[in-house]
Design a protein around this motif. Sequence first.
Motif, mmCIF file in Angstrom:
data_model
loop_
_atom_site.group_PDB
_atom_site.id
_atom_site.type_symbol
_atom_site.label_atom_id
_atom_site.label_comp_id
_atom_site.label_asym_id
_atom_site.label_seq_id
_atom_site.Cartn_x
_atom_site.Cartn_y
_atom_site.Cartn_z
ATOM 1 N N TYR A 43 0.812 -1.220 0.000
ATOM 2 C CA TYR A 43 0.000 0.000 0.000
ATOM 3 C C TYR A 43 0.843 1.267 0.000
ATOM 4 O O TYR A 43 0.392 2.320 -0.411
ATOM 5 C CB TYR A 43 -0.923 0.039 1.217
ATOM 6 C CG TYR A 43 -2.035 -0.969 1.142
ATOM 7 C CD1 TYR A 43 -3.066 -0.827 0.229
ATOM 8 C CD2 TYR A 43 -2.052 -2.077 1.978
ATOM 9 C CE1 TYR A 43 -4.088 -1.754 0.153
ATOM 10 C CE2 TYR A 43 -3.067 -3.006 1.908
ATOM 11 C CZ TYR A 43 -4.081 -2.839 0.998
ATOM 12 O OH TYR A 43 -5.089 -3.769 0.927
ATOM 13 N N ARG A 82 -9.153 -1.303 1.217
ATOM 14 C CA ARG A 82 -8.705 -0.086 0.543
ATOM 15 C C ARG A 82 -9.718 1.019 0.839
ATOM 16 O O ARG A 82 -10.915 0.810 0.743
ATOM 17 C CB ARG A 82 -8.616 -0.296 -0.958
ATOM 18 C CG ARG A 82 -7.606 -1.359 -1.346
ATOM 19 C CD ARG A 82 -7.026 -1.049 -2.714
ATOM 20 N NE ARG A 82 -6.209 -2.150 -3.181
ATOM 21 C CZ ARG A 82 -4.896 -2.222 -3.027
ATOM 22 N NH1 ARG A 82 -4.254 -1.256 -2.414
ATOM 23 N NH2 ARG A 82 -4.205 -3.250 -3.481
ATOM 24 N N GLU A 83 -9.174 2.172 1.195
ATOM 25 C CA GLU A 83 -10.011 3.339 1.466
ATOM 26 C C GLU A 83 -11.135 3.018 2.448
ATOM 27 O O GLU A 83 -12.309 3.286 2.186
ATOM 28 C CB GLU A 83 -10.549 3.907 0.153
ATOM 29 C CG GLU A 83 -9.462 4.337 -0.789
ATOM 30 C CD GLU A 83 -9.966 4.692 -2.172
ATOM 31 O OE1 GLU A 83 -11.195 4.766 -2.372
ATOM 32 O OE2 GLU A 83 -9.126 4.885 -3.052
ATOM 33 N N ASN A 84 -10.781 2.379 3.558
ATOM 34 C CA ASN A 84 -11.718 2.015 4.632
ATOM 35 C C ASN A 84 -12.844 1.107 4.156
ATOM 36 O O ASN A 84 -13.948 1.146 4.675
ATOM 37 C CB ASN A 84 -12.303 3.267 5.285
ATOM 38 C CG ASN A 84 -11.245 4.110 5.937
ATOM 39 O OD1 ASN A 84 -10.293 3.590 6.515
ATOM 40 N ND2 ASN A 84 -11.378 5.408 5.848
#
Length: 85
Positions: free
Chosen positions: A15, A48-50
């Motif tokens: 990431y 990804r992205e919460n």
Amino acid sequence: MLKPIHILKGWFRSYFSVSEKIRILSEQRLVVCRNCPFAVEKSFLKFRENQAMEEKTKACEKCGCPIIEKSLVEDEKCPMNLWKK
């Protein structure tokens, strides 16, 4: 099989940016993996992205590990001993 701490390290490094040394090592390993008959398409749950989502990626059929993440951990080894030391 990836050790739990290696799993975390590999996911984290996938990431975020990594050092030049780790990037080169990963690229060398992935060249080998791209030509390996044991590299298969597999789905993994990734965050990804919460948000949790299922993502298809290449994995090692021998150990089950996601190849990209495994390649980013210098202490990991190919179960077929195909990676250079």
